[in-house]
Write a protein that holds these residues in place. Structure first.
Motif, PDB file in Angstrom:
ATOM      1  N   LEU A  36       0.831  -1.207   0.000  1.00  0.00           N
ATOM      2  CA  LEU A  36       0.000   0.000   0.000  1.00  0.00           C
ATOM      3  C   LEU A  36       0.867   1.260   0.000  1.00  0.00           C
ATOM      4  N   ILE A  37       2.005   1.204   0.677  1.00  0.00           N
ATOM      5  CA  ILE A  37       2.958   2.318   0.606  1.00  0.00           C
ATOM      6  C   ILE A  37       3.415   2.503  -0.837  1.00  0.00           C
ATOM      7  N   GLY A  38       3.662   1.381  -1.506  1.00  0.00           N
ATOM      8  CA  GLY A  38       4.052   1.444  -2.910  1.00  0.00           C
ATOM      9  C   GLY A  38       2.968   2.044  -3.791  1.00  0.00           C
ATOM     10  N   ASP A  39       1.716   1.913  -3.383  1.00  0.00           N
ATOM     11  CA  ASP A  39       0.602   2.501  -4.128  1.00  0.00           C
ATOM     12  C   ASP A  39       0.414   3.982  -3.832  1.00  0.00           C
ATOM     13  N   GLY A  40       1.256   4.505  -2.921  1.00  0.00           N
ATOM     14  CA  GLY A  40       1.182   5.924  -2.595  1.00  0.00           C
ATOM     15  C   GLY A  40       0.205   6.266  -1.487  1.00  0.00           C
ATOM     16  N   ARG A  41      -0.230   5.272  -0.725  1.00  0.00           N
ATOM     17  CA  ARG A  41      -1.206   5.528   0.344  1.00  0.00           C
ATOM     18  C   ARG A  41      -0.537   6.131   1.571  1.00  0.00           C
ATOM     19  N   SER A  42      -1.244   7.033   2.205  1.00  0.00           N
ATOM     20  CA  SER A  42      -0.772   7.615   3.464  1.00  0.00           C
ATOM     21  C   SER A  42      -1.102   6.669   4.605  1.00  0.00           C
TER      22      SER A  42
END
Length: 227
Positions: free
Chosen positions: A171-177
Motif C-alpha cells: 500500500l505504501i508502494g501505491d502511494g497511500r498515506s
C-alpha cells in the motif's frame, strides 16, 4: 545563409547543459568546468526537483545532468518526468555510489547513463559529449545482471516481513498515506505507524519513500518479465 554556412553553424553549436544538484558548491564547480569547454554551455542550474523541471521545460537543453539523491526529492523522478515530457532531452545521472541499484534505477528512469561524483573532470565532459551524440553509457547486459542480483537480494529481504507488514508495504508502494492505509485495513493510524516503523527497520531503510521506491522497482521488474 548558404547551406555550407548553416551546416557549419550547426556543427559548431555548443551542447546545452542543465545541472541539478542540491549541493551548491558541487553544482558551481561542475558549471565552471563545463563552461570552460568551447563546445559546452550551461543554460541553467537548480538545487531542487521542482526548480529543475521548470528550468528544463523552459530551456530544453541537450543534456540534463541530474543528481540521483536530492534533499527535496529524487533525481530519478525528475529523469522520468523529463523523458516522458521532453524525450529530446538526454539525461545523465550523477551518483555518489556505484552499485546495482544505481545502475538499474538509472536504466528504468530512462537515463542514457550515470557517472560517479568522484569522476575526473575530463571524463565527465567526455560522458556529456557522448550522450549528447546519442551514445548509451548503460550496458544492457550489465543492467540485466544487476537486476537479477537485486531481485534475489531484495526479494529475500521482503521474506522477513509478516503478511500484514507486506500488505502495508504494498500500500505504501501505491502511494497511500498512513491514514488511508488505516482506513483500508480497519486499523488505528497509530498501529499503522508502528507497522511502518517495524517494516522499515527490517528493510534497513530510514524513510517510507525508500520503501515506495523499492516497491516501484519490484513492480517494474515484474512487468518486464511478462513483456
Amino acid at each position: 545563409m548558404t547551406a555550407d554556412k548553416a551546416n557549419k553553424d550547426s556543427a559548431t553549436k555548443p551542447i546545452r547543459v542543465f545541472l541539478l544538484d542540491d549541493h551548491e558548491i558541487v553544482r558551481q564547480g561542475i558549471a565552471a568546468l563545463l563552461d570552460s569547454e568551447a563546445d559546452l554551455t550551461v543554460v541553467g542550474e537548480a538545487g531542487g526537483a521542482a526548480d529543475a523541471l521548470a528550468g528544463i521545460t523552459r530551456e530544453i537543453p541537450d543534456v540534463a545532468v541530474l543528481d540521483m539523491r536530492l534533499a527535496d526529492g529524487n533525481g530519478l523522478a525528475v529523469c522520468r518526468d523529463i523523458r516522458s515530457n521532453h524525450p529530446e532531452v538526454t539525461c545523465l545521472m550523477l551518483t555518489s555510489f556505484a552499485d546495482d541499484q544505481a545502475l538499474v534505477e538509472a536504466s528504468i528512469a530512462g537515463a542514457a547513463g550515470y557517472v560517479l561524483k568522484q569522476i575526473r573532470g575530463n571524463d565527465l565532459v567526455e560522458s556529456i559529449r557522448r550522450v549528447a551524440g546519442g551514445a548509451q553509457l548503460l550496458d544492457t547486459a550489465a543492467v540485466r545482471m544487476a537486476m537479477e542480483r537485486l531481485r534475489a537480494s531484495e526479494a529475500g529481504v521482503l521474506d522477513t516481513l509478516t503478511p500484514q507488514e507486506r500488505r502495508i508495504f504494498d500500500l505504501i508502494g501505491d502511494g497511500r498515506s498512513n491514514r488511508q492505509i488505516a482506513d483500508e485495513l480497519f486499523l488505528a493510524e497509530k498501529t499503522v505507524k508502528n507497522y511502518v516503523s517495524n517494516l522499515l527497520t527490517k528493510l534497513r531503510m530510514a524513510r517510507r519513500t525508500e520503501a515506495a521506491a523499492l516497491s516501484a522497482r519490484l513492480e517494474e521488474r515484474q512487468k518486464r518479465r511478462f513483456e
